[in-house]
Design an enzyme around this catalytic site. Structure first.
Site: not given
Length: 333
Positions: A18-19, A72, A102, A171, A204-205, A228-229
């Site tokens: 989720p971003m 989310q 976050c 993360h 994650n990450g 994500g990114r």
């Protein structure tokens, strides 16, 4: 097979993170087409939802082609979070995910997101109350801890599982790190290796290549990874990982023509969903990656990001396609 409650997923599923201003329905659809096994909405403010704020409410839009899809939410007030569940249930998601990770100041300052890592008891009690308030599976996304001196993620994950959390995504950074330095997957592996843990543990990450995803699976033993990114402006990434897992070889890179067509579809879908102005503005962040590696791209990018008229953006796409056509730039991903 990995299961989130009764939702069956393939071995080592790939999840779209989720971003904010990224994981909207158009982008989720493109990632789903290109191999994402589970997709999540942008994170949604519980306070915004109960106030019926338009920016929050529109994020509840989900579509059948996305499933399984998680919505989310974030917040720190129990009453607001419970009311939010009742609103979210009307959108009929497959999963409700709680954001306890976050790091952004405006979220943390309200005790939400990673801010709740300062109060683990509240984190656990909030999760428990939400689990009891819905029949949908509740999952959690969080970080290793508030800072290096307060990492208790093995204990935290176990406690969340014990109150009914159905999966956890972690993360590999603390809130103090924000997005700096390298993600540390070792504490996530410690969570997975805890003999009491039986729910899926997703990492994650810094999953920036198929090799890194394989490392997360084979060296650290995690159940799946949340991306994500690395997916921004590059929805092909999910299929690249799956192809590498299956064959040990790299999937051929998309041509500039294929990249242009994906960007064109993305922009049109965004316009169709959120209107011309927002569609144009909120798709801009993807263009650098869609066209990464093109020589002298700056002149084209300027055209793509300085006009609010979609015709100008589509014309810039056409210029790129005409000039570079079927070119493949090996170093871009």
């Amino acid at each position: 097979m990995i299961k989130i409650d009764n939702i069956e997923l393939p071995d080592f599923p790939l999840l779209l993170a989720p971003m904010e201003d990224v994981s909207d329905p158009p982008f989720r659809a493109l990632c789903k087409e290109n191999g994402a096994d589970v997709v999540y909405t942008e994170f949604i403010s519980s306070e915004g939802l109960i106030r019926d704020a338009a920016k929050s409410v529109i994020k509840l839009d989900i579509y059948e082609k996305e499933r399984p899809v998680g919505i989310q939410i974030f917040g720190a007030n129990l009453d607001s979070m419970l009311k939010t569940i009742e609103i979210v249930e009307k959108s009929n998601p497959d999963i409700i995910d709680i954001n306890f990770g976050c790091p952004v100041k405006k979220v943390v300052s309200k005790g939400a997101g990673a801010g709740i890592l300062k109060d683990i008891d509240l984190m656990v009690s909030l999760t428990e109350a939400m689990v009891k308030h819905t029949n949908l599976p509740i999952t959690v996304k969080t970080r290793l801890g508030w800072d290096h001196d307060s990492i208790r993620i093995v204990e935290v994950a176990e406690r969340l599982q014990d109150v009914g959390c159905k999966a956890i995504s972690i993360h590999g950074r603390t809130r103090a790190q924000m997005y700096k330095g390298d993600a540390d997957w070792k504490p996530i592996a410690q969570v997975k290796n805890n003999p009491r843990m039986h729910i899926p543990v997703f990492g994650n990450g810094d999953v920036t290549s198929p090799e890194r995803a394989m490392e997360m699976r084979d060296k650290y033993g995690l159940d799946g990874c949340m991306i994500g990114r690395a997916s921004i402006g590059y929805p092909w990434f999910f299929n690249e990982i799956k192809h590498f897992f299956k064959t040990g070889e790299y999937l051929p890179k998309p041509t500039i023509g294929e990249r242009t067509e994906m960007a064109r579809r993305h922009l049109q879908m965004a316009i169709d969903w959120k209107g011309e102005r927002l569609g144009v503005v909120e798709t801009r962040r993807h263009y650098t990656n869609y066209f990464k590696g093109i020589p002298h791209f700056k002149e084209y990018r300027t055209k793509m990001v300085t006009s609010d008229d979609p015709r100008d953006v589509f014309n810039a796409f056409n210029e790129v396609e005409e000039k570079f056509g079927n070119t493949i730039i090996p170093e871009i991903r």
